[in-house]
Design an enzyme around this catalytic site. Structure first.
Site, PDB file in Angstrom:
ATOM      1  N   PHE A 127      -3.591 -21.433  40.910  1.00 21.58           N
ATOM      2  CA  PHE A 127      -4.139 -22.788  40.960  1.00 21.58           C
ATOM      3  C   PHE A 127      -4.699 -23.081  42.347  1.00 21.58           C
ATOM      4  CE2 PHE A 127      -3.683 -27.299  41.962  1.00 21.58           C
ATOM      5  CZ  PHE A 127      -4.354 -27.882  40.896  1.00 21.58           C
ATOM      6  N   TYR A 152      -5.704 -20.860  44.597  1.00 22.91           N
ATOM      7  CA  TYR A 152      -6.891 -20.015  44.809  1.00 22.91           C
ATOM      8  C   TYR A 152      -8.116 -20.668  44.167  1.00 22.91           C
ATOM      9  CZ  TYR A 152      -9.957 -15.929  44.775  1.00 22.91           C
ATOM     10  OH  TYR A 152     -11.020 -15.081  44.962  1.00 22.91           O
ATOM     11  N   LYS A 195      -7.476  12.989  41.345  1.00 19.54           N
ATOM     12  CA  LYS A 195      -8.933  12.952  41.231  1.00 19.54           C
ATOM     13  C   LYS A 195      -9.299  11.895  40.184  1.00 19.54           C
ATOM     14  CE  LYS A 195     -13.018  15.857  40.520  1.00 19.54           C
ATOM     15  NZ  LYS A 195     -13.628  15.028  39.476  1.00 19.54           N
ATOM     16  N   ARG A 250     -23.563   7.847  44.232  1.00 19.25           N
ATOM     17  CA  ARG A 250     -23.691   9.182  44.806  1.00 19.25           C
ATOM     18  C   ARG A 250     -25.065   9.784  44.520  1.00 19.25           C
ATOM     19  NH1 ARG A 250     -23.297  14.377  42.990  1.00 19.25           N
ATOM     20  NH2 ARG A 250     -22.867  15.886  44.644  1.00 19.25           N
TER      21      ARG A 250
END
Length: 397
Positions: free
Chosen positions: A32, A34, A111, A132
């Protein structure tokens, strides 16, 4: 306190709350509170747009859509890794490496099965994020990356220029919610969290990416102007201190320990909130990495152990036929419940009559089953030695 200072103070408080919630899993600010502070900042930004920061926490929900992604040439290449599929291959990799680095210490890390990106900061401000691509040139997805709450927009005590590499992924909880929504809307389902994450990060509308609840784990320091480090583990600890969400790692000095860690990670991987498709073993010494260098394809100082898909036996109890919206008939196997790749499986796709005929699948058969792409259960083969005497060939009605 003037208006600009008030807006900066609100931004700092909200970013701190984001870090506690999305990185540390230890929220202190109530939801609340936030939401109240976020709305207060939004109202101030509307009233005083000249003081609004492009890195404001209010931008996390998605900014303006773009018409196309711009190409980005990476300042430091984002290399791929050499894959190994057995401990024998790993031991061969270790033997080659120790010819140059006899006292090698390794970092063993999960990974993550996601999409690799580079995040760039100038004077502590997030300025650009790129996929990437081919390792040398990627796509600018900055606005979509801003929607990932665990990526810090500003850094304290950061070098003049910093580039880090991380893996963007979709947590399993977010993936299941996304596919449930797709199914409700009659749209195609995503095959697995990796495909869903990649598709979300390449949305031209950041608002869509924001709804997908992506996350990131940072696993490499690409560039830090003016900073010096001796080991990879030092760089990860440094990035954690800068408030990044960093990949977990364990250091080990011998292959027995490394293989034990990799095996344990493989056995417990479905307990993680995200998908992994292997474990990475990296030389910890940065000077050693420089001595070993890279081939045309990948660095000589790291390798990725790829886990095979989990396969289990179960009994095919029935075959049902589903009728799609366009009238297409799809056979579906109902199987005895079996725990596979982190979930309990009770059904598997049979695709069509040709698939059933080619594999000679019959009701009552014991079958080997796995998850294709770790998500969709499929039948690999029939265990003929366990076939019941009265099992009959199946034909679609």
């Amino acid at each position: 306190m003037d208006i600009r200072q008030e807006m900066e103070q609100l931004s700092r408080e909200l970013e701190r709350a984001n870090h506690q919630y999305y990185v540390l899993d230890a929220p202190e600010m109530p939801d609340f509170e936030y939401d109240r502070k976020l709305r207060q900042l939004e109202e101030l930004e509307r009233e005083y747009p000249q003081y609004a920061s492009p890195l404001s926490p209010t931008k996390r929900v998605g900014g303006e859509a773009v018409s196309a992604f711009q190409k980005v040439r990476h300042a430091v290449p984002l290399e791929s890794l050499q894959d190994v599929f057995s401990f024998e291959e790993f031991e061969e990799f270790d033997a080659r490496l120790r010819e140059t680095e006899p006292n090698a210490v390794y970092s063993v890390e999960p990974k993550v099965d996601g999409l690799s990106v580079a995040l760039e900061y100038v004077d502590g401000q997030f300025v650009r994020g790129a996929t990437r691509g081919d390792g040398l040139v990627g796509e600018d997805v900055t606005e979509n990356l801003k929607t990932i709450r665990s990526i810090p927009m500003t850094l304290e005590h950061a070098p003049a220029r910093l580039i880090v590499r991380g893996e963007v992924f979709m947590p399993r909880v977010s993936f299941e919610a996304l596919n449930a929504e797709q199914e409700k809307l009659g749209k195609p389902l995503f095959a697995n969290p990796r495909n869903a994450a990649a598709g979300s990060l390449r949305q031209l509308d950041p608002g869509i990416a924001a709804k997908r609840r992506l996350d990131i784990l940072v696993f490499n320091l690409q560039l830090a102007e003016g900073a010096e480090f001796r080991t990879h583990s030092e760089t990860l600890d440094y990035l954690r201190d800068l408030k990044f969400k960093v990949i977990p790692y364990t250091l080990c000095r011998d292959m027995d320990k490394a293989e034990q860690l990799i095996a344990e990670l493989g056995e417990t991987r479905y307990d993680l909130p995200y998908d992994i498709d292997g474990a990475v073993m990296k030389l910890n010494s940065l000077a050693g990495r420089a001595r070993l260098g890279s081939t045309a394809k990948f660095p000589r100082w790291a390798a990725a152990f790829k886990y095979p898909p989990e396969v289990k036996e179960t009994v095919l109890e029935d075959i049902v036929v589903q009728v799609g919206r366009t009238g297409v008939l799809t056979p579906r196997a109902i199987v005895a419940p079996v725990h596979l790749a982190g979930t309990t499986v009770t059904a598997a796709t049979l695709h069509n009559q040709d698939f059933i005929t080619d594999k000679d699948i019959r009701i009552g058969d014991t079958v080997k089953i796995r998850k294709a792409g770790e998500i969709i259960p499929e039948i690999l083969e029939v265990v003929l030695a366990k076939r019941p005497e009265r099992a009959q060939p199946y034909h679609l009605p």
